[in-house]
Design a protein around this motif. Structure first.
Motif, short mmCIF file in Angstrom:
data_model
loop_
_atom_site.label_atom_id
_atom_site.label_comp_id
_atom_site.label_asym_id
_atom_site.label_seq_id
_atom_site.Cartn_x
_atom_site.Cartn_y
_atom_site.Cartn_z
N VAL A 141 0.85 -1.19 0.00
CA VAL A 141 0.00 0.00 0.00
C VAL A 141 0.89 1.24 0.00
N SER A 162 0.48 5.02 0.62
CA SER A 162 -0.49 5.97 1.16
C SER A 162 0.21 7.26 1.55
N VAL A 193 -4.02 2.99 7.44
CA VAL A 193 -4.27 1.93 6.46
C VAL A 193 -4.71 0.62 7.10
N PHE A 219 0.34 -6.23 5.17
CA PHE A 219 0.61 -5.14 4.25
C PHE A 219 2.06 -4.70 4.31
N ILE A 278 3.83 -1.44 3.65
CA ILE A 278 3.30 -0.08 3.55
C ILE A 278 4.41 0.95 3.33
N ASN A 330 0.81 10.48 -1.32
CA ASN A 330 0.79 9.13 -1.91
C ASN A 330 1.19 9.11 -3.37
N ILE A 354 -1.53 -1.22 -4.07
CA ILE A 354 -2.63 -0.27 -3.88
C ILE A 354 -2.10 1.13 -3.64
N LEU A 381 -3.41 4.61 -2.25
CA LEU A 381 -4.53 5.10 -1.45
C LEU A 381 -4.43 6.60 -1.24
#
Length: 216
Positions: free
Chosen positions: A44, A46, A54, A65, A67, A73, A104, A106
């Motif tokens: 992720v 972010s 998250v 995850f 991260i 982001n 992802i 975000l």
């Protein structure tokens, strides 16, 4: 290292509380993670914004995850020039070493970085135009997308749409990384663009066919 100070007392108290409760109740799981290493299912990307949590949004546990957080982001385009590229290095490790299945991006509402880019594009943020501004040069990644929202008169609506464009820009830049593009083509990696409304708890997903975000 005279500038390094002890932790504030409230953080020490919170740590001991975690060690005596959450860690103690899940000690076997933590030892398994330490012994077997990490095998996250998703990466992720972010924002650094402290309001974006998250793991809470998705109810994720430790080890789920991988991260990476940065201002707004954002993902820069692929540029192997020998300079320091923290975001690019994290993506490389996630895709080539950890073999994550999902990546992802975000975005979120009330993003200060995106608002800073708007101010910069409108000529209202000379401090960000300075060559010495790390934030300003980072937000240069997003500036080309401003033309898509320039004519939106309502300031809040403009900001919300530009926040979504930050997600789209990152998705597009991800595909400039050869190892990302190859993994997507092979079907071993899927890219996802999300935007969350902090106040309402909403979550939207980007539909590349319609070029729109839809509620999840």
């Amino acid at each position: 290292m005279q500038f390094a100070k002890p932790l504030p007392k409230y953080l020490v108290t919170r740590y001991h509380g975690w060690k005596a409760t959450s860690y103690k109740d899940n000690q076997a799981w933590y030892k398994t993670l330490a012994r077997e290493g990490q095998h996250p299912r998703a990466m992720v990307i972010s924002c650094c914004d402290s309001r974006v949590h998250v793991t809470s949004i998705f109810g994720a546990d430790q080890g789920e995850f991988f991260i990476h957080r940065n201002i707004a982001n954002l993902v820069p385009p692929y540029q192997p020039d020998g300079d320091h590229h923290g975001t690019s290095a994290t993506i490389e490790y996630a895709v080539t070493a950890l073999k994550v299945a999902n990546l992802i991006v975000l975005g979120h509402s009330q993003c200060g970085g995106v608002q800073g880019c708007i101010d910069m594009c409108k000529g209202h943020a000379p401090q960000l135009e300075s060559g010495e501004s790390f934030v300003g040069r980072w937000m240069d990644i997003l500036k080309p997308k401003f033309d898509l929202v320039r004519d939106i008169e309502d300031a809040d609506a403009q900001a919300r749409q530009f926040e979504r464009q930050a997600v789209v820009a990152s998705l597009e830049n991800l595909m400039t990384f050869p190892f990302v593009a190859d993994a997507v083509k092979e079907g071993s990696l899927s890219l996802h663009g999300l935007w969350t409304d902090i106040g309402e708890g909403g979550l939207e997903c980007y539909d590349p066919t319609a070029q729109m975000f839809h509620p999840v």
